[in-house]
Design a protein around this motif. Structure first.
Motif: not given
Length: 389
Positions: A97, A100-101, A148, A197, A200, A223, A225
């Motif tokens: 979680e 993010l995978w 990303h 994230d 996170n 999301t 980020s």
């Protein structure tokens, strides 16, 4: 005949010396030539860079012995028999979680992940706890093109995760600090990128603890980020007030005519960038009567190109003149035009036959004989997308 066939076999790659395209040894053969003898550290660095740059498989003799040691961890290449350990931690929803995978669902799935995703990337490493000799997490460089957030030139994104039982023990920070030194000393990157994230917080604390700075918040496919950056380069940019002509060798890289350089050098502002006290790039600006700022010369030492230095010089000047329209003139060299366009500069106008009228000898770059001076611009006060004729 045998010698000619061998040369054809090896020298099917293409490279450039200045503006001249030459035959060279292909990356695959360069890797193969690094075998059959005891490799030193420089040999290993060369092979790692070749495999990463050209997406080649890392030879077994290097993969099996490629380790980065920290106090409590060994960072090494993933092996297929690591699948059970990987499943033990990657099947935990708390880990997936935050990372993010998708949560890993079987040992067989993990075996495929190692084979298809981890092993092809020479810089995806297992974080192995020395105390137990068990992989407990993963750290490495995101494959080029799969980042990303769009990276700078000569910048790579680094990613990491660690099993839930080892959260909060400082192990990820320990691994990241060693990865930073590896990237600085072995891959010679200018900077590293980390994306997380926004929720996170643990990963963000790891990044900040290792010196990364949050430079933007952004949306990653819906999301929220955060992106962090750490400079690895010792690049320093300074303004030169006196003895500007001492930098003529660098200036001549950007403008072949010393007479033309002297027309703008004394009245312009000269900025020089250096790495470890070696001067590697120059940029000259002139403030025009109409309020614009013109870049007259931008040049980077050939040995330091493709490391984002030219872009950083442009950004430095843009930050000096945040409210000014910046213009620059260049020949129609394809790579030069692509570079400026990638930096946000747009077509303004051209001066026909500028190079043929003002330079005594023809200037040929990338098989293009330069004729017209093409002017580009960037205006921070306008959201201007139109072209000017």
């Amino acid at each position: 005949m045998r010698a000619r066939r061998s040369r054809k076999k090896y020298f099917t790659g293409k490279g450039r010396i200045g503006h001249l395209e030459v035959d060279c040894i292909t990356p695959e053969w360069q890797v193969r030539f690094h075998s059959g003898y005891k490799l030193d550290d420089n040999d290993i660095k060369d092979v790692l860079l070749l495999c990463d740059k050209f997406n080649l498989a890392l030879p077994d003799e290097i993969a099996q012995n490629f380790n980065i040691d920290t106090n409590r961890l060994t960072l090494r290449r993933w092996r297929e028999n690591d699948a059970e350990a990987l499943y033990k931690y990657a099947s935990d929803g708390r880990v997936s979680e935050m990372a993010l995978w998708p949560r890993h669902t079987s040992v067989d799935m993990n075996r495929e992940v190692i084979k298809d995703f981890f092993q092809p990337n020479p810089f995806t490493l297992a974080m192995v706890l020395k105390e137990t000799n068990e992989p407990i997490g993963c750290i490495g460089l995101v494959p080029a093109g799969a980042e990303h957030y769009k990276p700078f030139a000569n910048e790579r994104e680094v990613g990491y995760w660690i099993g839930f039982p080892y959260w909060g023990k400082g192990l990820t920070s320990e691994a990241l600090k060693s990865m930073i030194e590896f990237c600085r000393n072995n891959i010679r990157l200018d900077s590293l990128l980390i994306t997380t994230d926004a929720a996170n917080k643990a990963s963000q604390r790891v990044a900040e603890k290792c010196g990364f700075i949050n430079f933007t918040d952004y949306d990653n496919n819906g999301t929220p980020s955060k992106a962090f950056r750490l400079s690895l380069s010792s690049l320093v940019i300074r303004k030169v007030e006196d003895d500007k002509r001492d930098f003529i060798d660098l200036l001549l890289i950007g403008d072949e005519s010393e007479d033309m350089i002297m027309r703008y050098l004394d009245r312009g502002s000269l900025y020089v960038s250096s790495i470890d006290n070696k001067d590697v790039a120059v940029i000259v600006t002139v403030e025009n009567d109409n309020g614009s700022v013109e870049i007259k010369n931008l040049a980077v030492d050939a040995a330091f190109r493709r490391r984002g230095i030219g872009r950083r010089m442009l950004e430095y000047v843009e930050n000096l003149y945040p409210d000014k329209k910046i213009i620059l003139g260049t020949g129609e060299t394809p790579s030069t035009l692509r570079f400026y366009q990638a930096c946000g500069y747009r077509y303004s106008h051209r001066i026909p036959n500028f190079f043929t009228d003002n330079y005594p000898n023809p200037i040929v770059e990338e098989d293009v004989t330069l004729r017209d001076m093409v002017y580009l611009y960037k205006d921070f006060n306008k959201n201007d997308t139109e072209e000017h004729s």
